[in-house]
Design a protein around this motif. Sequence first.
Motif, PDB file in Angstrom:
ATOM      1  N   PHE A   1      -3.157  29.880  46.433  1.00  0.00           N
ATOM      2  CA  PHE A   1      -2.517  29.073  45.394  1.00  0.00           C
ATOM      3  C   PHE A   1      -2.993  29.587  44.034  1.00  0.00           C
ATOM      4  CE2 PHE A   1      -0.511  25.287  47.494  1.00  0.00           C
ATOM      5  CZ  PHE A   1      -0.697  25.696  48.796  1.00  0.00           C
TER       6      PHE A   1
ATOM      7  N   ALA B   1      -1.927  44.192  47.354  1.00  0.00           N
ATOM      8  CA  ALA B   1      -1.003  44.963  46.520  1.00  0.00           C
ATOM      9  C   ALA B   1       0.363  44.286  46.464  1.00  0.00           C
ATOM     10  CB  ALA B   1      -0.868  46.378  47.074  1.00  0.00           C
TER      11      ALA B   1
ATOM     12  N   PHE C   1      -1.098  51.208  40.128  1.00  0.00           N
ATOM     13  CA  PHE C   1      -1.173  50.770  38.733  1.00  0.00           C
ATOM     14  C   PHE C   1       0.156  50.218  38.223  1.00  0.00           C
ATOM     15  CE2 PHE C   1      -4.720  53.662  39.290  1.00  0.00           C
ATOM     16  CZ  PHE C   1      -5.753  52.858  38.835  1.00  0.00           C
ATOM     17  N   LEU C   2       0.926  49.654  39.132  1.00  0.00           N
ATOM     18  CA  LEU C   2       2.186  49.022  38.713  1.00  0.00           C
ATOM     19  C   LEU C   2       1.904  47.863  37.755  1.00  0.00           C
ATOM     20  CD1 LEU C   2       5.315  48.785  39.217  1.00  0.00           C
ATOM     21  CD2 LEU C   2       4.743  47.041  40.908  1.00  0.00           C
TER      22      LEU C   2
ATOM     23  N   ALA D   1      -2.990  38.964  51.610  1.00  0.00           N
ATOM     24  CA  ALA D   1      -2.941  37.991  50.516  1.00  0.00           C
ATOM     25  C   ALA D   1      -1.534  37.431  50.462  1.00  0.00           C
ATOM     26  CB  ALA D   1      -3.319  38.655  49.198  1.00  0.00           C
ATOM     27  N   SER D   2      -1.314  36.331  51.177  1.00  0.00           N
ATOM     28  CA  SER D   2      -0.030  35.658  51.086  1.00  0.00           C
ATOM     29  C   SER D   2      -0.102  34.631  49.959  1.00  0.00           C
ATOM     30  CB  SER D   2       0.341  35.025  52.432  1.00  0.00           C
ATOM     31  OG  SER D   2       1.677  34.559  52.392  1.00  0.00           O
TER      32      SER D   2
ATOM     33  N   ARG E   1       2.061  34.667  33.418  1.00  0.00           N
ATOM     34  CA  ARG E   1       1.585  33.535  34.215  1.00  0.00           C
ATOM     35  C   ARG E   1       1.212  32.401  33.268  1.00  0.00           C
ATOM     36  NH1 ARG E   1      -1.824  36.498  39.056  1.00  0.00           N
ATOM     37  NH2 ARG E   1      -1.563  38.579  38.234  1.00  0.00           N
TER      38      ARG E   1
ATOM     39  N   ILE F   1       1.739  51.675  48.152  1.00  0.00           N
ATOM     40  CA  ILE F   1       1.525  51.365  49.576  1.00  0.00           C
ATOM     41  C   ILE F   1       2.805  51.569  50.400  1.00  0.00           C
ATOM     42  CG2 ILE F   1      -0.450  49.828  49.253  1.00  0.00           C
ATOM     43  CD1 ILE F   1       1.502  47.448  49.825  1.00  0.00           C
ATOM     44  N   CYS F   2       3.953  51.662  49.727  1.00  0.00           N
ATOM     45  CA  CYS F   2       5.183  51.972  50.472  1.00  0.00           C
ATOM     46  C   CYS F   2       5.138  53.415  50.992  1.00  0.00           C
ATOM     47  CB  CYS F   2       6.416  51.796  49.586  1.00  0.00           C
ATOM     48  SG  CYS F   2       6.649  50.106  49.039  1.00  0.00           S
TER      49      CYS F   2
ATOM     50  N   HIS G   1      11.863  46.789  44.896  1.00  0.00           N
ATOM     51  CA  HIS G   1      10.543  47.363  45.131  1.00  0.00           C
ATOM     52  C   HIS G   1       9.543  46.279  45.526  1.00  0.00           C
ATOM     53  CE1 HIS G   1       6.535  48.985  43.973  1.00  0.00           C
ATOM     54  NE2 HIS G   1       6.981  49.966  44.723  1.00  0.00           N
TER      55      HIS G   1
ATOM     56  N   LEU H   1      -7.099  39.998  40.935  1.00  0.00           N
ATOM     57  CA  LEU H   1      -7.955  39.573  42.041  1.00  0.00           C
ATOM     58  C   LEU H   1      -8.631  40.761  42.714  1.00  0.00           C
ATOM     59  CD1 LEU H   1      -5.715  36.875  43.820  1.00  0.00           C
ATOM     60  CD2 LEU H   1      -7.562  36.527  42.182  1.00  0.00           C
TER      61      LEU H   1
ATOM     62  N   TYR I   1      10.037  38.027  46.022  1.00  0.00           N
ATOM     63  CA  TYR I   1       8.600  37.759  46.203  1.00  0.00           C
ATOM     64  C   TYR I   1       8.385  36.781  47.359  1.00  0.00           C
ATOM     65  CZ  TYR I   1       3.771  36.520  44.903  1.00  0.00           C
ATOM     66  OH  TYR I   1       2.410  36.294  44.896  1.00  0.00           O
TER      67      TYR I   1
ATOM     68  N   THR J   1      -1.803  55.567  44.788  1.00  0.00           N
ATOM     69  CA  THR J   1      -0.541  55.742  45.502  1.00  0.00           C
ATOM     70  C   THR J   1       0.140  54.396  45.667  1.00  0.00           C
ATOM     71  OG1 THR J   1       0.496  56.753  47.452  1.00  0.00           O
ATOM     72  CG2 THR J   1      -1.438  55.443  47.867  1.00  0.00           C
TER      73      THR J   1
ATOM     74  N   THR K   1      -4.314  31.118  40.991  1.00  0.00           N
ATOM     75  CA  THR K   1      -5.712  31.476  40.705  1.00  0.00           C
ATOM     76  C   THR K   1      -5.782  32.105  39.313  1.00  0.00           C
ATOM     77  OG1 THR K   1      -6.115  31.821  43.050  1.00  0.00           O
ATOM     78  CG2 THR K   1      -7.681  32.810  41.544  1.00  0.00           C
TER      79      THR K   1
ATOM     80  N   ALA L   1      -6.924  47.458  41.755  1.00  0.00           N
ATOM     81  CA  ALA L   1      -7.043  47.550  40.292  1.00  0.00           C
ATOM     82  C   ALA L   1      -6.436  46.333  39.601  1.00  0.00           C
ATOM     83  CB  ALA L   1      -6.353  48.825  39.791  1.00  0.00           C
TER      84      ALA L   1
ATOM     85  N   GLY M   1      -4.293  47.149  46.071  1.00  0.00           N
ATOM     86  CA  GLY M   1      -4.154  46.288  44.894  1.00  0.00           C
ATOM     87  C   GLY M   1      -5.494  46.082  44.207  1.00  0.00           C
TER      88      GLY M   1
HETATM   89  P1  NAD Z   1      -1.961  41.708  40.105  1.00  0.00           P
HETATM   90  O1  NAD Z   1      -0.557  42.011  39.718  1.00  0.00           O
HETATM   91  O2  NAD Z   1      -2.983  41.609  39.033  1.00  0.00           O
HETATM   92  O3  NAD Z   1      -2.474  42.739  41.180  1.00  0.00           O
HETATM   93  C1  NAD Z   1      -1.642  43.399  42.087  1.00  0.00           C
HETATM   94  C2  NAD Z   1      -2.129  44.828  42.204  1.00  0.00           C
HETATM   95  O4  NAD Z   1      -1.328  45.503  43.182  1.00  0.00           O
HETATM   96  C3  NAD Z   1      -1.987  45.627  40.912  1.00  0.00           C
HETATM   97  O5  NAD Z   1      -3.141  46.376  40.680  1.00  0.00           O
HETATM   98  C4  NAD Z   1      -0.778  46.522  41.161  1.00  0.00           C
HETATM   99  O6  NAD Z   1      -0.816  47.715  40.419  1.00  0.00           O
HETATM  100  C5  NAD Z   1      -0.879  46.742  42.653  1.00  0.00           C
HETATM  101  N1  NAD Z   1       0.414  47.042  43.290  1.00  0.00           N
HETATM  102  C6  NAD Z   1       1.561  46.329  43.192  1.00  0.00           C
HETATM  103  N2  NAD Z   1       2.517  46.889  43.958  1.00  0.00           N
HETATM  104  C7  NAD Z   1       1.950  47.984  44.539  1.00  0.00           C
HETATM  105  C8  NAD Z   1       2.415  48.962  45.438  1.00  0.00           C
HETATM  106  N3  NAD Z   1       3.692  48.944  45.906  1.00  0.00           N
HETATM  107  N4  NAD Z   1       1.572  49.944  45.837  1.00  0.00           N
HETATM  108  C9  NAD Z   1       0.288  49.983  45.378  1.00  0.00           C
HETATM  109  N5  NAD Z   1      -0.218  49.059  44.514  1.00  0.00           N
HETATM  110  C10 NAD Z   1       0.613  48.082  44.111  1.00  0.00           C
HETATM  111  O7  NAD Z   1      -1.905  40.339  40.948  1.00  0.00           O
HETATM  112  P2  NAD Z   1      -3.088  39.413  41.469  1.00  0.00           P
HETATM  113  O8  NAD Z   1      -2.998  38.110  40.784  1.00  0.00           O
HETATM  114  O9  NAD Z   1      -4.374  40.140  41.459  1.00  0.00           O
HETATM  115  O10 NAD Z   1      -2.605  39.161  42.961  1.00  0.00           O
HETATM  116  C11 NAD Z   1      -3.129  39.916  44.040  1.00  0.00           C
HETATM  117  C12 NAD Z   1      -2.452  39.472  45.319  1.00  0.00           C
HETATM  118  O11 NAD Z   1      -2.685  38.085  45.536  1.00  0.00           O
HETATM  119  C13 NAD Z   1      -0.938  39.674  45.316  1.00  0.00           C
HETATM  120  O12 NAD Z   1      -0.519  40.122  46.572  1.00  0.00           O
HETATM  121  C14 NAD Z   1      -0.403  38.281  45.073  1.00  0.00           C
HETATM  122  O13 NAD Z   1       0.858  38.093  45.677  1.00  0.00           O
HETATM  123  C15 NAD Z   1      -1.462  37.405  45.719  1.00  0.00           C
HETATM  124  N6  NAD Z   1      -1.508  36.082  45.102  1.00  0.00           N
HETATM  125  C16 NAD Z   1      -2.056  35.917  43.872  1.00  0.00           C
HETATM  126  C17 NAD Z   1      -2.067  34.658  43.291  1.00  0.00           C
HETATM  127  C18 NAD Z   1      -2.674  34.401  41.931  1.00  0.00           C
HETATM  128  O14 NAD Z   1      -2.594  33.265  41.446  1.00  0.00           O
HETATM  129  N7  NAD Z   1      -3.298  35.353  41.286  1.00  0.00           N
HETATM  130  C19 NAD Z   1      -1.487  33.569  43.976  1.00  0.00           C
HETATM  131  C20 NAD Z   1      -0.923  33.805  45.217  1.00  0.00           C
HETATM  132  C21 NAD Z   1      -0.956  35.059  45.784  1.00  0.00           C
END
Ligand code: NAD
Length: 335
Positions: free
Chosen positions: A188, A89, A48-49, A129-130, A201, A72-73, A103, A27, A160, A70, A190, A24, A22
């Motif tokens: 929480f 991710a 890059f989903l 990252a829960s 968001r 992660i599945c 998915h 976070l 989710y 790729t 972010t 790209a 994840g």
């Molecule tokens: P985001 O959507 O910006 O980033 C997720 C990244 O994972 C993306 O780059 C996406 O392309 C990649 N991804 C998604 N599914 C994938 C897969 N099956 N295989 C490969 N790559 C995949 O989200 P974020 O805000 O950066 O969150 C990152 C992590 O932190 C997530 O797991 C999210 O659940 C967790 N989280 C975030 C927050 C927040 O407030 N930002 C809060 C709680 C938890």
Amino acid sequence: MNSSGSGRLATRARFKTTLVAGGAGFLGSHLCDLLLARGHAVICVDSFLTGSRANIAPLANHPRFRLIETDICDIAEVEEPIDQVYNLACAASPPRYQADPVHTMMTSVAGTRNLLRIAAAHGAAFLQASTSEVYGDPASHPQQEDYRGHVNCVGPRACYDEGKRAAEALCFDFLRHDWADVRVARIFNTYGPRMQPDDGRIVSTLIRQALAGEPLTINGTGEQTRSFCYVSDLLDGLVALMEVDPNPRTPVNLGNPGEFTINELAELITRHLKSRVAMVHQPLPEDDPQMRQPDIAKARTLLGWEPRVPLREGLARTIDWFLTLRPEIVRKAEA
Ligand code: NAD
């Protein structure tokens, strides 16, 4: 999978190669930057989903950065030795994770299992990252880690919330069996630069609407509360949790305990932008939590961690970044 034996889980004095799944995303890309600055080699794994190539474009020619594109599945192994795995991710905003709910669930379950297996094979530490969403619409406030949650397992958010709960169960099975040195952060809400304006968001939506001169859409009365953590604070907490010795062997809440209503958030954004847009109220989405506030006593004690950036200041930095996107936002709003 067989037990990896205790020797492989020994704490290392210096970590070298870190896989960021994840990497790209919002976070994840900040985490790649931070780890590179700390001297790690970083392998970013992303499909890059929901992530963006622009987030990691500045790293493309970095000698210690490598991208594996790729899902992660589908990932089974990584050739070079790895010391740490961060699993970020997963699509994180409701419209994005609900677009393909099966998915989303498989990303948390099959994808997390794949990455745990890779960590186990390499003797690498693993951080999941829960999310605060494992607490659902909480009946206990503020949320402590031992609260078991109030989640609707058949609602539209279940892909989710329940996926992340299942991922935690997998993580603790790998830890209990000594297959991998696993840590779980319950993150929480972010916010910060690199959130995508149209990701649905609350912070990005309100800033985008204010910049486009559109009415701000507020779910329900807007009196429901959230806690907002600035991205640099959150990353300091993630890295501290990954590196703390001994392993806390318990999930750790990471978030900013400051609690704000959505109306207060909207007010802070419009005041900063000196904009006079209207607010329109719309029905609350199904299973939308009424209250969210982390209890961070554990993070304080175990990690010596404390968020430092006040909401007003973090919003100012985030809005500055969104201002660089303003022409595009306004163009889209006018189209
Ligand atoms: P985001 O959507 O910006 O980033 C997720 C990244 O994972 C993306 O780059 C996406 O392309 C990649 N991804 C998604 N599914 C994938 C897969 N099956 N295989 C490969 N790559 C995949 O989200 P974020 O805000 O950066 O969150 C990152 C992590 O932190 C997530 O797991 C999210 O659940 C967790 N989280 C975030 C927050 C927040 O407030 N930002 C809060 C709680 C938890």
